[in-house]
Design a protein around this motif. Structure first.
Motif, short mmCIF file in Angstrom:
data_model
loop_
_atom_site.label_atom_id
_atom_site.label_comp_id
_atom_site.label_asym_id
_atom_site.label_seq_id
_atom_site.Cartn_x
_atom_site.Cartn_y
_atom_site.Cartn_z
N GLU A 87 0.83 -1.20 0.00
CA GLU A 87 0.00 0.00 0.00
C GLU A 87 0.86 1.25 0.00
OE1 GLU A 87 -3.13 2.27 2.94
OE2 GLU A 87 -3.13 0.08 2.94
N LYS A 88 0.60 2.14 -0.95
CA LYS A 88 1.33 3.40 -1.02
C LYS A 88 0.87 4.31 0.12
CE LYS A 88 2.57 7.18 -4.14
NZ LYS A 88 3.94 7.23 -3.68
N GLN A 89 1.85 4.78 0.89
CA GLN A 89 1.58 5.70 2.00
C GLN A 89 2.62 6.83 1.92
OE1 GLN A 89 1.73 3.18 5.52
NE2 GLN A 89 -0.31 2.40 5.13
N GLY A 90 2.34 7.80 1.07
CA GLY A 90 3.28 8.89 0.85
C GLY A 90 4.47 8.41 0.05
N GLU A 91 5.69 8.68 0.55
CA GLU A 91 6.92 8.26 -0.15
C GLU A 91 7.26 6.80 0.13
OE1 GLU A 91 10.23 10.80 0.52
OE2 GLU A 91 9.16 12.59 -0.11
N ALA A 92 6.53 6.17 1.04
CA ALA A 92 6.80 4.78 1.40
C ALA A 92 5.64 3.90 0.97
CB ALA A 92 7.00 4.66 2.91
N CYS A 93 5.97 2.64 0.80
CA CYS A 93 4.93 1.63 0.62
C CYS A 93 4.94 0.75 1.86
CB CYS A 93 5.19 0.75 -0.61
SG CYS A 93 4.46 1.41 -2.12
N TYR A 94 3.76 0.42 2.34
CA TYR A 94 3.64 -0.50 3.47
C TYR A 94 3.57 -1.92 2.91
CZ TYR A 94 2.09 -2.92 7.59
OH TYR A 94 2.01 -3.80 8.64
N PHE A 95 4.32 -2.82 3.52
CA PHE A 95 4.37 -4.23 3.13
C PHE A 95 3.77 -5.04 4.27
CE2 PHE A 95 6.76 -8.28 3.18
CZ PHE A 95 6.51 -8.73 1.90
N GLY A 96 2.73 -5.80 4.00
CA GLY A 96 2.10 -6.59 5.05
C GLY A 96 1.40 -7.81 4.48
N MET A 97 0.70 -8.51 5.36
CA MET A 97 -0.06 -9.71 5.00
C MET A 97 0.80 -10.68 4.19
SD MET A 97 -4.01 -9.81 3.70
CE MET A 97 -3.69 -9.66 1.95
N PHE A 98 2.09 -10.72 4.50
CA PHE A 98 3.04 -11.57 3.79
C PHE A 98 2.91 -12.99 4.31
CE2 PHE A 98 7.87 -12.40 3.26
CZ PHE A 98 7.68 -12.97 2.01
N ALA A 99 2.58 -13.91 3.42
CA ALA A 99 2.40 -15.30 3.82
C ALA A 99 2.88 -16.23 2.71
CB ALA A 99 0.94 -15.58 4.13
N VAL A 100 3.56 -17.29 3.12
CA VAL A 100 3.98 -18.36 2.22
C VAL A 100 3.42 -19.65 2.79
CG1 VAL A 100 5.94 -19.62 1.24
CG2 VAL A 100 6.07 -17.13 1.55
N ASP A 101 2.83 -20.47 1.94
CA ASP A 101 2.32 -21.78 2.35
C ASP A 101 3.40 -22.48 3.18
OD1 ASP A 101 2.03 -24.70 2.21
OD2 ASP A 101 0.38 -24.30 0.82
N PRO A 102 3.06 -22.95 4.40
CA PRO A 102 4.07 -23.57 5.26
C PRO A 102 4.83 -24.72 4.60
CG PRO A 102 2.05 -23.23 6.50
CD PRO A 102 1.76 -22.89 5.06
N THR A 103 4.19 -25.45 3.70
CA THR A 103 4.87 -26.57 3.04
C THR A 103 5.82 -26.09 1.95
OG1 THR A 103 3.13 -26.89 1.37
CG2 THR A 103 2.87 -28.06 3.47
#
Length: 183
Positions: A87-103
């Protein structure tokens, strides 16, 4: 937007933007990576810190629909193996909801997703840096981000105790630390 990347010794991984049709798959993926017994198959589990849900369908829909926000999916065919929110938040982008299948953890997929997210933040959103928040007690996870160029800032945000949309805490000392990486 669809692009294909190869993993070592693995079939190609395809990136695409999530739509509302992907909400159930995203919720399942994020939950499996962080909560409950299924999450223990990988190394990103928060099962010792939190019970309950990690995200709800309304939260997923909100970030998919929000202007300046997207959910990036990585998978093979209809199989969703990883995701993240940018998500663009001014000059920064927020990085979240990062998930990789556990397997699928430990084969390089997370590195690939993060690199694509940073490319999108820099090239598509024009951001100069990426920011994220991580539970401050997650030393192994924070170390993984530091190896990818993120720095601890010493800035903290409170954990939303009492809001079960984010889980049910098992301890009283949870807080988020802000991590930053110049792009």
């Amino acid at each position: 937007m669809t692009c294909v990347h190869d993993l070592p010794n693995e079939a190609a991984v395809e990136f695409r933007l999530a739509t509302r049709a992907d909400v159930a798959a995203i919720e399942k993926l994020v939950t499996s990576a962080y909560r409950g017994e299924a999450s223990r198959a990988g190394w990103t589990t928060e099962a010792d810190l939190l019970d309950g849900q990690r995200i709800d369908p309304e939260g997923v829909k909100e970030v998919i629909d929000k202007p300046g926000s997207l959910v990036l999916l990585a998978g093979r065919g209809v199989l969703v193996l990883a995701c993240c929110h940018i998500e663009k938040q001014g000059e920064a982008c927020y990085f979240g909801m990062f998930a990789v299948d556990p397997t699928q953890q430990g084969v390089g997929l997370g590195k690939l997703v993060m690199a694509e997210a940073e490319r999108v933040a820099r090239d598509d959103f024009g951001c100069a840096r990426m920011e994220m928040t991580v539970i401050s007690l997650r030393d192994e996870l924070i170390a993984w981000y530091e190896r990818r160029g993120y720095s601890r800032t010493g800035k903290y945000k409170p954990f939303p105790y009492g809001d079960e949309r984010f889980g049910i805490p098992k301890r009283g000392d949870l807080k988020f630390e802000l991590l930053v990486k110049p792009l």
